[in-house]
Design an enzyme around this catalytic site. Structure first.
Site, PDB file in Angstrom:
ATOM      1  CB  SER A  86      -8.515   5.356   8.183  1.00  0.00           C
ATOM      2  OG  SER A  86      -9.003   5.504   6.883  1.00  0.00           O
TER       3      SER A  86
ATOM      4  CG  ASP B  61     -12.082   3.958   6.743  1.00  0.00           C
ATOM      5  OD1 ASP B  61     -11.524   4.728   7.544  1.00  0.00           O
ATOM      6  OD2 ASP B  61     -11.869   3.985   5.525  1.00  0.00           O
TER       7      ASP B  61
ATOM      8  CE  LYS C 203      -9.068   3.099   3.828  1.00  0.00           C
ATOM      9  NZ  LYS C 203      -9.481   4.494   3.705  1.00  0.00           N
TER      10      LYS C 203
ATOM     11  CG  HIS D 286      -1.741   1.265   1.319  1.00  0.00           C
ATOM     12  ND1 HIS D 286      -2.902   1.420   0.601  1.00  0.00           N
ATOM     13  CD2 HIS D 286      -1.566   2.424   1.998  1.00  0.00           C
ATOM     14  CE1 HIS D 286      -3.413   2.617   0.843  1.00  0.00           C
ATOM     15  NE2 HIS D 286      -2.621   3.248   1.683  1.00  0.00           N
TER      16      HIS D 286
ATOM     17  NE  ARG E 156     -10.285  10.726  10.606  1.00  0.00           N
ATOM     18  CZ  ARG E 156      -9.476   9.991   9.834  1.00  0.00           C
ATOM     19  NH1 ARG E 156      -9.891   8.838   9.351  1.00  0.00           N
ATOM     20  NH2 ARG E 156      -8.265  10.399   9.567  1.00  0.00           N
TER      21      ARG E 156
HETATM   22  N1  URA Z   1      -6.254   7.913   3.849  1.00  0.00           N
HETATM   23  C1  URA Z   1      -7.130   7.067   4.403  1.00  0.00           C
HETATM   24  O1  URA Z   1      -7.472   6.047   3.827  1.00  0.00           O
HETATM   25  N2  URA Z   1      -7.626   7.354   5.617  1.00  0.00           N
HETATM   26  C2  URA Z   1      -7.280   8.453   6.296  1.00  0.00           C
HETATM   27  O2  URA Z   1      -7.762   8.653   7.387  1.00  0.00           O
HETATM   28  C3  URA Z   1      -6.374   9.361   5.695  1.00  0.00           C
HETATM   29  C4  URA Z   1      -5.866   9.052   4.460  1.00  0.00           C
END
Ligand code: URA
Ligand code: CA
Length: 433
Positions: free
Chosen positions: A183, A161, A187, A82, A168
């Site tokens: 977050s 999320d 994923k 990632h 947020r």
């Molecule tokens: N990228 C994400 O996937 N989540 C975040 O909180 C910030 C950047």
């Protein structure tokens, strides 16, 4: 359990239990907790921070809020990569076939998303016929047989999320290391990874502008991954200029193929070998990082890596003739040279400005509904540290519109050329495990 008590507990500096975090995330996903209470919690977490255990619990609660990809039918250790995102980041297109060519299973889910260019999935669609939608059975079968498949995201992954990130965004709580780390990691874990290699970018073109913040985010994600039983390593790499030369969809496919043949840009090649060695090592296909790197270099120089790319394209229905004839990729109508207005050394190339230039040409999406022009983008001919003479080409612009004055201005503004070298850029700053 009442949400108001959890907010008060965290406000007073106490630690939430796994039970409490599970309750909060599950109820929020079901809309049993309203946005105003979750907003107060997000702000409390922003100021009070979270222990590693709380971060792991939050991550796993978000993983469990939706579907989880089951890769258990695929043999071997599935390592995902990632990147926190940058300009011209072509690494996935190279790493997927490269590490697969040495026996590491790559079961990659990838996004389209908004950005300066499309995501990996869009880039692959520059290859005629390439199918990015596969059934789970077909996907698993391809990874077992060919060691590599890439599909678009499907299913309802980490809905908690998605909701929380949206909240947020409008409550000034994005910029919290524990929340960002949970977050991203939620994923990755929901996508089925057994082990994770993170490429955390730092610099003007990155989410994390300075090295200390990048290191803190990397450490937070590595601790969550390891705490959740997924071996995780982070590489901190430079994003003070675009990675490689190409920024665009078809242009990056071409650059990926050149790199798989060993003829790509030096920085892109080196970063791919660094990340790839970590992936091969975590997948237990080498007993040391050095051995892993040697295997990858051999795969590139023997032609195994580009052969694997061809097999990968063929197995997803794509036209493999582009591998030997890249001119069959989508071509832009106009190619314009942007030339240096003075002589000297390139000391800065503001990555974001180059990205915006590519997106102005149509390489990226402005809204979810926008159409991407796969043919367009920019290719840098000069990078930081290079000597240039007035009138020499800095960048080649590939455009389908004749009028590119604004794009040209952006590119000229992005470059700083001085008489002397003033920067000492590094590509890899640190590896955190
Ligand atoms: N990228 C994400 O996937 N989540 C975040 O909180 C910030 C950047
Ligand atoms: Ca690139």
């Amino acid at each position: 359990m009442r949400m108001v008590d959890l907010i008060a507990k965290k406000r007073d500096g106490e630690t939430l239990t796994k039970n409490e975090i599970d309750f909060m995330i599950a109820s929020y996903t079901k809309e049993e907790i309203p946005d105003y209470q979750m907003s107060a919690m997000a702000m409390t977490l922003y100021f009070q921070g979270m222990t590693t255990e709380e971060r792991v619990d939050l991550t796993m609660a978000m993983v469990e809020s939706g579907d989880q990809v089951d890769l258990s039918d695929i043999e071997g250790i599935k390592v995902d990569k990632h990147s926190t995102g940058g300009v011209g980041d072509t690494t996935t297109l190279i790493l997927a076939p490269l590490v697969a060519s040495v026996g590491v299973p790559v079961a990659k889910m990838s996004g389209r998303g908004l950005g300066h260019t499309g995501g990996t999935i869009d880039k692959l669609e520059s290859i005629k016929g390439f199918q990015v939608e596969l059934t789970a059975e077909k996907f698993n079968k391809l990874v077992n047989e060919q060691k590599v498949a890439v599909v678009g995201q499907s299913g309802n992954l980490t809905p908690a999320d998605k909701k929380l990130y949206g909240l947020r965004d409008v409550t000034a709580t994005v910029n919290s290391i524990p929340l960002i780390a949970s977050s991203i990691m939620s994923k990755k874990i929901a996508s089925g990874a057994d082990a994770i290699v993170l490429d955390v970018k730092t610099g003007s073109g990155a989410f994390m502008k300075n090295l200390d913040d990048a290191k803190e985010l990397a450490k937070a994600m590595v601790d969550i991954g390891n705490g959740a039983g997924r071996e995780t390593i982070a590489v901190i790499s430079d994003m003070n200029q675009p990675l490689g030369y190409a920024v665009g969809n078809a242009l990056e496919i071409k650059e990926a193929m050149e790199t798989l043949r060993g003829n790509g840009p030096e920085d892109l090649y080196e970063l791919c070998l660094t990340l790839g060695s970590q992936m091969v090592y975590l997948a237990k296909q080498a007993s040391s990082i050095e051995e892993a790197r040697q295997k990858l270099e051999d795969a590139i120089h023997s032609g195994k890596a580009i052969e694997k790319f061809k097999t990968f394209v063929a197995s997803q229905g794509g036209d493999t003739s582009v591998v030997d004839e890249p001119d069959k990729l989508p071509q832009a109508k106009y190619v314009v040279d942007i030339r240096a207005t003075q002589s000297g050394i390139v000391n800065e190339i503001i990555a974001d400005e180059i990205g915006i230039a590519a997106s102005m040409l149509g390489a990226g999406r402005l809204t979810k509904e926008s159409e991407i022009d796969l043919a367009v983008g920019v290719v840098l001919e000069k990078k930081i540290g290079d000597q240039v003479s007035e009138g020499e080409t800095l960048v080649k612009v590939y455009s389908n519109q004749e009028e590119i004055t604004e794009v040209e201005e952006k590119i000229i503004q992005a470059y700083t050329i001085n008489p002397e070298k003033t920067t000492n850029n590094k590509l890899i700053y640190d590896i955190i495990q």
